[in-house]
Design an enzyme around this catalytic site. Structure first.
Site, PDB file in Angstrom:
ATOM      1  N   GLY A 249      36.030  45.038 123.157  1.00  0.00           N
ATOM      2  CA  GLY A 249      35.514  46.068 122.258  1.00  0.00           C
ATOM      3  C   GLY A 249      34.439  45.520 121.347  1.00  0.00           C
ATOM      4  O   GLY A 249      34.182  44.313 121.321  1.00  0.00           O
TER       5      GLY A 249
ATOM      6  N   GLY B  96      32.848  45.801 117.316  1.00  0.00           N
ATOM      7  CA  GLY B  96      33.050  46.257 115.945  1.00  0.00           C
ATOM      8  C   GLY B  96      31.751  46.084 115.193  1.00  0.00           C
ATOM      9  O   GLY B  96      30.730  45.705 115.790  1.00  0.00           O
ATOM     10  N   SER B  97      31.784  46.327 113.900  1.00  0.00           N
ATOM     11  CA  SER B  97      30.551  46.178 113.135  1.00  0.00           C
ATOM     12  C   SER B  97      30.175  44.709 112.994  1.00  0.00           C
ATOM     13  O   SER B  97      29.045  44.382 112.663  1.00  0.00           O
ATOM     14  CB  SER B  97      30.700  46.824 111.767  1.00  0.00           C
ATOM     15  OG  SER B  97      31.777  46.245 111.079  1.00  0.00           O
TER      16      SER B  97
ATOM     17  N   GLY C 270      30.614  42.322 115.469  1.00  0.00           N
ATOM     18  CA  GLY C 270      30.225  41.670 116.720  1.00  0.00           C
ATOM     19  C   GLY C 270      31.091  42.151 117.875  1.00  0.00           C
ATOM     20  O   GLY C 270      31.592  43.272 117.853  1.00  0.00           O
TER      21      GLY C 270
ATOM     22  N   VAL D 193      34.257  41.458 120.901  1.00  0.00           N
ATOM     23  CA  VAL D 193      35.531  40.776 121.139  1.00  0.00           C
ATOM     24  C   VAL D 193      35.752  40.705 122.653  1.00  0.00           C
ATOM     25  O   VAL D 193      35.613  41.714 123.352  1.00  0.00           O
ATOM     26  CB  VAL D 193      36.702  41.529 120.458  1.00  0.00           C
ATOM     27  CG1 VAL D 193      38.014  40.774 120.646  1.00  0.00           C
ATOM     28  CG2 VAL D 193      36.425  41.718 118.962  1.00  0.00           C
TER      29      VAL D 193
ATOM     30  N   LYS E 192      36.544  36.394 119.287  1.00  0.00           N
ATOM     31  CA  LYS E 192      35.626  37.199 118.473  1.00  0.00           C
ATOM     32  C   LYS E 192      34.305  36.464 118.369  1.00  0.00           C
ATOM     33  O   LYS E 192      34.261  35.329 117.872  1.00  0.00           O
ATOM     34  CB  LYS E 192      36.218  37.404 117.076  1.00  0.00           C
ATOM     35  CG  LYS E 192      37.450  38.292 117.073  1.00  0.00           C
ATOM     36  CD  LYS E 192      38.010  38.362 115.676  1.00  0.00           C
ATOM     37  CE  LYS E 192      38.435  39.769 115.321  1.00  0.00           C
ATOM     38  NZ  LYS E 192      38.718  39.930 113.900  1.00  0.00           N
TER      39      LYS E 192
ATOM     40  N   ASP F  23      40.573  45.907 103.945  1.00  0.00           N
ATOM     41  CA  ASP F  23      40.061  46.728 105.048  1.00  0.00           C
ATOM     42  C   ASP F  23      41.207  47.253 105.918  1.00  0.00           C
ATOM     43  O   ASP F  23      41.154  47.189 107.147  1.00  0.00           O
ATOM     44  CB  ASP F  23      39.060  45.910 105.882  1.00  0.00           C
ATOM     45  CG  ASP F  23      38.067  46.802 106.611  1.00  0.00           C
ATOM     46  OD1 ASP F  23      37.980  48.003 106.271  1.00  0.00           O
ATOM     47  OD2 ASP F  23      37.388  46.310 107.535  1.00  0.00           O
TER      48      ASP F  23
HETATM   49  N1  LIG Z   1      43.180  40.535 119.176  1.00  0.00           N
HETATM   50  C1  LIG Z   1      42.715  41.518 119.946  1.00  0.00           C
HETATM   51  N2  LIG Z   1      43.302  41.794 121.121  1.00  0.00           N
HETATM   52  C2  LIG Z   1      42.839  42.807 121.906  1.00  0.00           C
HETATM   53  N3  LIG Z   1      41.779  43.571 121.592  1.00  0.00           N
HETATM   54  C3  LIG Z   1      41.150  43.334 120.435  1.00  0.00           C
HETATM   55  C4  LIG Z   1      41.576  42.298 119.549  1.00  0.00           C
HETATM   56  N4  LIG Z   1      40.762  42.301 118.467  1.00  0.00           N
HETATM   57  C5  LIG Z   1      39.883  43.293 118.646  1.00  0.00           C
HETATM   58  N5  LIG Z   1      40.096  43.918 119.835  1.00  0.00           N
HETATM   59  C6  LIG Z   1      39.321  45.029 120.392  1.00  0.00           C
HETATM   60  O1  LIG Z   1      37.969  44.866 120.024  1.00  0.00           O
HETATM   61  C7  LIG Z   1      37.508  46.003 119.288  1.00  0.00           C
HETATM   62  C8  LIG Z   1      36.565  45.550 118.193  1.00  0.00           C
HETATM   63  O2  LIG Z   1      37.307  44.843 117.222  1.00  0.00           O
HETATM   64  P1  LIG Z   1      36.667  44.367 115.866  1.00  0.00           P
HETATM   65  O3  LIG Z   1      37.724  43.696 115.075  1.00  0.00           O
HETATM   66  O4  LIG Z   1      35.438  43.620 116.193  1.00  0.00           O
HETATM   67  O5  LIG Z   1      36.147  45.669 115.215  1.00  0.00           O
HETATM   68  P2  LIG Z   1      36.877  46.824 114.420  1.00  0.00           P
HETATM   69  O6  LIG Z   1      37.895  46.253 113.475  1.00  0.00           O
HETATM   70  O7  LIG Z   1      37.377  47.809 115.409  1.00  0.00           O
HETATM   71  O8  LIG Z   1      35.686  47.438 113.600  1.00  0.00           O
HETATM   72  P3  LIG Z   1      34.976  46.812 112.310  1.00  0.00           P
HETATM   73  O9  LIG Z   1      34.514  45.451 112.663  1.00  0.00           O
HETATM   74  O10 LIG Z   1      33.865  47.764 112.086  1.00  0.00           O
HETATM   75  O11 LIG Z   1      35.988  46.813 111.212  1.00  0.00           O
HETATM   76  C9  LIG Z   1      38.761  46.671 118.731  1.00  0.00           C
HETATM   77  O12 LIG Z   1      38.544  48.026 118.581  1.00  0.00           O
HETATM   78  C10 LIG Z   1      39.786  46.358 119.793  1.00  0.00           C
HETATM   79  O13 LIG Z   1      39.742  47.340 120.797  1.00  0.00           O
END
Ligand SMILES: Nc1ncnc2c1ncn2[C@@H]1O[C@H](COP(=O)(O)OP(=O)(O)OP(=O)(O)O)[C@@H](O)[C@H]1O
Length: 413
Positions: free
Chosen positions: A62, A64-65, A67, A69, A82, A175
C-alpha cells in the site's frame, strides 16, 4: 553506526546482519532485571532490495502519505518494509518511529523489527499484518466485522494507546485512526505508524515545544493548536472519532454525506437518543440496548470539547473491557474479507494505489473547505495528515460545544 541513540536505561539490542555495523551498539548489558531487551536488527539494504524484487509493484502492500509499504520475506519471516519518500519531514518521522519503537514493544503494536540504511535511503522493517487495515475492513468490505469483534478491536487499540500513555514520560501517538490500525493473522487489531509520536511531560524538552501540531483531518483534537496544547487527551479525542467510525461504519470525514464530519453527524443523534441511526446498518444490530447506549456514550465522552472532562485511556479500557465481556465474539463474519492477503502475494489490485493521497497544501481555511465539501471535492479527506496551523479549530469547537453538557448528565453503569 550512529543511527540509534541508545541511552543507558533503555533495553535495546541491535543485531547486525551487516559486517560493518558494530555489536557494541547494544546496551543490553545495562538493562534492569525486569526489562526484556528489544531486538532491533540492522538489515543489509541490498538484502531488502532483493526481497522486495527491487521494490516492485507486485510486492506493494500500500501507499501512505509518507511513502510505500512492501511485502518481503527476510530470514524466513514475513515482514512489511516501509520505504519513505525523499522528504526531510518524512525522514524525521522515520527516525522518530525508530526512536519510539526501539524502546517500547507490545503485542498490541505493529512492532519494529529492524531497519536498513544506504547513502540516500532508509527503510523500516516492521511486523507483517496479513489482514490489512481496519480502515479497509470497515469501508471496503461487504461483510464487515460483527459487534463482538468490533468491540474487541476497539478494546485492543484502547489498550495499545494506554500502553503508550503509561510510559514514563508518556508517549502520545498523535495519529490514531483506522488506517493506522492493522489486523494480524489472528484478527487482532494492532496500532501502527508511530512517525508522529512524541514523548511528553518533559519540561525542558525542546523537541516537544518546537514540534507544531500534526495529525489527520477528521481525527484531530480541536484543542491542539500549539505545541504545548499536546496532552494524552489529544489521543483520547482521536480515539473517540475512531470509536464512532467503528460503531457507524462511516468515515471520519465523508464529503459524500451531509454533515460530512462524523462528530457533527453522530453526536446530535446520540443526544436525541436516536442510537439506532448511528449503528452500522450492514451488521445485525446489537441486541442489548444498554450496550448500544454505553458504547455510544464512551465515544461521546472521548470527543468532549473540554479535554479535562474527557476520560483517560485507562478508564476507556475498563469500560470497553466490561462491554466486551457482554458481547460474544463468534468467528469473524467476513471470511471473504477482501483485505485478507495471501501470504505470498501483495494486496488485491483494487486496494493498491488506493485513496491515500498526499498531504493537503494550504492554510486552515482551505482545509476546512475541504472538510465540508465546499470545494466540491470528492476525494476522501480523512486519511490525510495535516501539519498546518489549525485555523479550523473554532468551527469544530462550536460544533462540539454542546457535547459537554450532554454527556455530563449521562453516566456509565
Ligand atoms: N505492517 C503492515 N503489514 C501489512 N500491510 C501494511 C503494513 N503497514 C502498512 N501496510 C499497508 O500499507 C498501506 C500504507 O501504509 P502507511 O502506513 O504508509 O500509510 P497510512 O497509515 O495508511 O497513511 P498515512 O501515511 O497517510 O498515515 C496501508 O494502508 C496498509 O494497507
Amino acid at each position: 553506526m550512529g543511527y540509534l541513540s541508545c541511552k543507558a536505561d533503555s533495553a535495546i539490542a541491535i543485531i547486525s546482519t551487516t559486517p560493518s555495523s558494530q555489536a557494541s551498539s547494544s546496551p543490553s548489558t545495562s538493562r534492569t532485571k525486569q526489562e526484556k531487551p528489544i531486538k532491533i536488527r540492522q538489515f543489509n539494504y541490498s538484502d531488502i532490495e532483493a526481497a522486495t524484487d527491487g521494490f516492485s509493484d507486485q510486492k506493494l502492500l500500500g501507499k501512505g502519505s509518507h511513502g510505500c509499504v512492501y511485502k518481503a520475506v527476510l530470514r524466513g519471516r514475513h515482514v512489511a518494509v516501509k520505504k519513505p519518500s525523499k522528504d526531510l519531514e518524512i525522514g524525521q518521522e522515520v527516525d522518530n518511529e525508530i526512536e519510539i519503537l526501539s524502546k517500547i514493544h507490545s503485542p498490541r503494536f505493529v512492532n519494529l523489527l529492524g531497519f536498513a540504511i544506504d547513502t540516500k535511503d532508509r527503510l523500516l522493517v516492521v511486523e507483517f499484518m496479513s489482514n490489512g487495515t481496519l480502515y479497509d475492513t470497515l469501508h471496503s468490505n461487504s461483510r464487515p466485522p460483527n459487534w463482538g469483534r468490533r468491540i474487541r478491536m476497539a478494546l485492543q487499540i484502547a489498550k495499545a494507546v494506554d500502553t503508550l500513555h503509561s510510559q514514563n514520560p508518556p508517549v502520545i501517538h498523535r495519529d490514531i485512526k483506522s488506517a493506522n490500525v492493522l489486523i494480524d493473522r489472528n484478527f487482532n487489531a494492532r496500532l501502527g505508524d508511530f512517525g508522529l509520536a512524541l514523548r511528553c511531560g518533559v519540561d525542558d524538552d525542546y523537541r516537544l515545544k518546537s514540534t507544531p501540531p500534526a495529525g489527520t483531518i477528521g481525527y484531530l483534537d480541536p484543542c491542539y493548536v500549539t505545541p504545548d496544547n499536546l496532552s494524552t487527551k489529544t489521543d483520547v479525542f482521536s480515539f473517540g472519532i475512531f470509536l464512532l467510525e467503528i460503531i457507524s461504519g462511516r468515515k471520519a470525514i465523508d464529503v459524500g454525506h451531509s454533515p460530512s464530519s462524523i462528530v457533527d453527524w453522530a453526536i446530535p443523534l446520540i443526544k436525541k437518543g436516536k442510537l439506532g441511526a448511528i449503528y452500522d446498518p450492514r451488521t445485525v444490530p446489537l441486541k442489548d440496548p444498554m450496550i448500544r447506549k454505553q458504547l455510544a456514550l464512551i465515544a461521546s465522552k472521548c470527543v468532549r470539547s473540554c479535554r479535562e472532562r474527557r476520560p483517560s485511556m485507562k478508564e476507556v479500557v475498563d469500560w470497553l473491557a466490561a462491554l466486551s465481556k457482554l458481547v460474544p465474539l463468534h468467528s469473524w463474519n467476513g471470511f471473504n474479507n477482501p483485505c485478507m492477503m495471501v501470504e505470498t502475494m501483495g494486496r488485491p489490485a483494487e486496494l493498491r494505489n488506493n485513496q491515500f493521497g498526499s498531504r493537503p497544501q494550504g492554510d486552515g481555511e482551505e482545509i476546512l473547505e475541504g472538510i465540508y465539501g465546499k470545494m466540491g471535492r470528492k476525494s476522501v479527506m480523512d486519511t490525510r495528515r495535516v501539519y498546518s496551523d489549525l485555523g479550523f479549530r473554532s468551527n469544530l469547537m462550536e460544533l462540539m460545544a454542546w457535547t459537554d453538557a450532554e454527556t455530563d448528565g449521562l453516566n456509565l453503569v
